[in-house]
Write an enzyme that holds these catalytic residues in place. Structure first.
Site, PDB file in Angstrom:
ATOM      1  N   HIS A  12       9.092  -7.009   1.148  1.00 36.60           N
ATOM      2  CA  HIS A  12       8.603  -6.704   2.495  1.00 36.60           C
ATOM      3  C   HIS A  12       7.361  -6.581   2.839  1.00 36.60           C
ATOM      4  CE1 HIS A  12       8.592  -2.331   0.567  1.00 36.60           C
ATOM      5  NE2 HIS A  12       7.164  -2.829   0.631  1.00 36.60           N
ATOM      6  N   HIS A  59       5.797   3.670   3.776  1.00 34.63           N
ATOM      7  CA  HIS A  59       4.212   3.935   3.284  1.00 34.63           C
ATOM      8  C   HIS A  59       3.237   4.581   4.043  1.00 34.63           C
ATOM      9  CE1 HIS A  59       6.259   0.031   2.153  1.00 34.63           C
ATOM     10  NE2 HIS A  59       5.506   0.001   1.198  1.00 34.63           N
ATOM     11  N   HIS A 193       4.675  -5.942  -8.444  1.00 39.58           N
ATOM     12  CA  HIS A 193       3.312  -5.646  -7.898  1.00 39.58           C
ATOM     13  C   HIS A 193       2.555  -4.433  -8.161  1.00 39.58           C
ATOM     14  CE1 HIS A 193       5.397  -4.066  -4.593  1.00 39.58           C
ATOM     15  NE2 HIS A 193       4.377  -3.854  -4.072  1.00 39.58           N
ATOM     16  N   GLU A 240       9.093  -0.233  -6.092  1.00 36.79           N
ATOM     17  CA  GLU A 240      10.195  -0.344  -5.153  1.00 36.79           C
ATOM     18  C   GLU A 240      11.336  -1.211  -5.673  1.00 36.79           C
ATOM     19  OE1 GLU A 240       6.475  -0.911  -1.781  1.00 36.79           O
ATOM     20  OE2 GLU A 240       7.711  -2.687  -2.745  1.00 36.79           O
TER      21      GLU A 240
END
Ligand code: DHB
Ligand code: FE
Length: 297
Positions: A12, A59, A193, A240
């Site tokens: 995303h 976020h 990440h 995530e």
């Protein structure tokens, strides 16, 4: 009983939305990434789900550190995004289904998930970018139910808790009275990440590969990792993967891989896509309704 027809895990990253806004899908940097989405788009065109239940992580657009629900479920007929500062366009509102959402929320609360219900909810890039990737023609032809999972303010929910939430969502969908309703479940984020600190730029291909295999075959094994272990293996934001775990759990015990794609790097991440179909429907005993739960007639 509504039918879960499939589950999709996808990246995303906001830079994907910026590339779409610029029409850069065929640039050498982006082409290998976007090319991976063709089979998933075709599958959606063929199967035509009515509803998309979307596990994503806000976020800081709708929730911030001052008040951070562990699990928040949208209960609106419309969801908007807003300028988050990434240069992404403000989209036309996404169509919700408040009635479907409330039925889901009733079942989740009856199953002792203390969720936050949101009759107003802004959705951020973790929601909008996957919508653009999967339905590139414009506003998606599905009604959506966003489910936000906290990945920002520790303590985060464990992988096991997210798995159980996904299972409960699967049971709630199975308990829905409309047998013709087709539901696709999405999980957005990752794959590995880390955006900050001394490990900024960290990517772990062996762990991503393991996740892409185990999500299909043995998703329960991923629930054995603690949040610290997930952060160590996948990076701070690679946590995530929790969204993918919840999505997979909603599909029931057995699922088959229809398509997967993996590409490094996309912005600071390993870009991933995984489309699965449940193999044994119905995989769940129907959940008790709230009225049954409290002993009402
Ligand atoms: C990036 C990745 C994310 O998951 C995110 O939410 C924002 C940015 C990135 O790699 O740039
Ligand atoms: Fe993210």
């Amino acid at each position: 009983m509504a039918q879960i027809i499939g589950g999709i895990g996808t990246s995303h990253v906001p830079a994907i939305g910026a590339a779409i806004a610029k029409g850069a899908q065929n640039d050498p940097y982006w082409k290998p990434f976007f090319d991976g989405y063709g089979p998933a788009r075709e599958w959606l065109k063929e199967t035509k789900p009515d509803i998309a239940v979307v596990f994503y992580n806000d976020h800081g657009l709708n929730f911030f550190l001052d008040a951070m629900p562990t699990f928040a479920v949208g209960a609106a007929n419309e969801y908007c995004n807003a300028d988050e500062g990434w240069g992404l366009p403000v989209m036309r509102p996404y169509m919700g289904d408040a009635d479907f959402s409330w039925k889901l929320i009733e079942q989740l609360v009856a199953e002792e998930f203390d969720i936050t219900s949101c009759q107003k909810m802004l959705v951020d890039h973790a929601f909008t970018v996957p919508m653009q990737l999967l339905w590139p023609e414009g506003t998606p032809p599905v009604r959506v139910v966003p489910i936000s999972v906290n990945t920002i303010q520790h303590p985060l929910p464990s992988a096991l808790r997210c798995f159980k939430l996904g299972q409960a969502v699967g049971r709630a969908i199975a308990a829905h009275e409309d047998p013709d309703l087709k539901v696709v479940v999405l999980g957005t984020g990752g794959l590995s990440h880390q955006l900050d600190g001394t490990r900024a730029g960290f990517i772990n291909k062996p762990f991503d590969t393991l996740c892409l295999e185990q999500l299909v075959e043995e998703p329960q094994r991923l629930t054995h990792y603690s949040i610290r272990e997930l952060i160590e293996l996948a990076g701070t934001q690679g946590v995530e993967i929790l969204m993918w775990i919840a999505m997979r759990a909603a599909l029931g015990d057995k699922a088959r891989r229809v398509h997967s794609h993996y590409h490094i790097p996309i912005s600071n991440t390993a870009g991933g896509l995984l489309l699965m179909e449940p193999q044994e429907a119905p995989a769940f005993a129907p959940a008790r309704t709230f009225r049954q739960h409290v002993g009402a007639a």
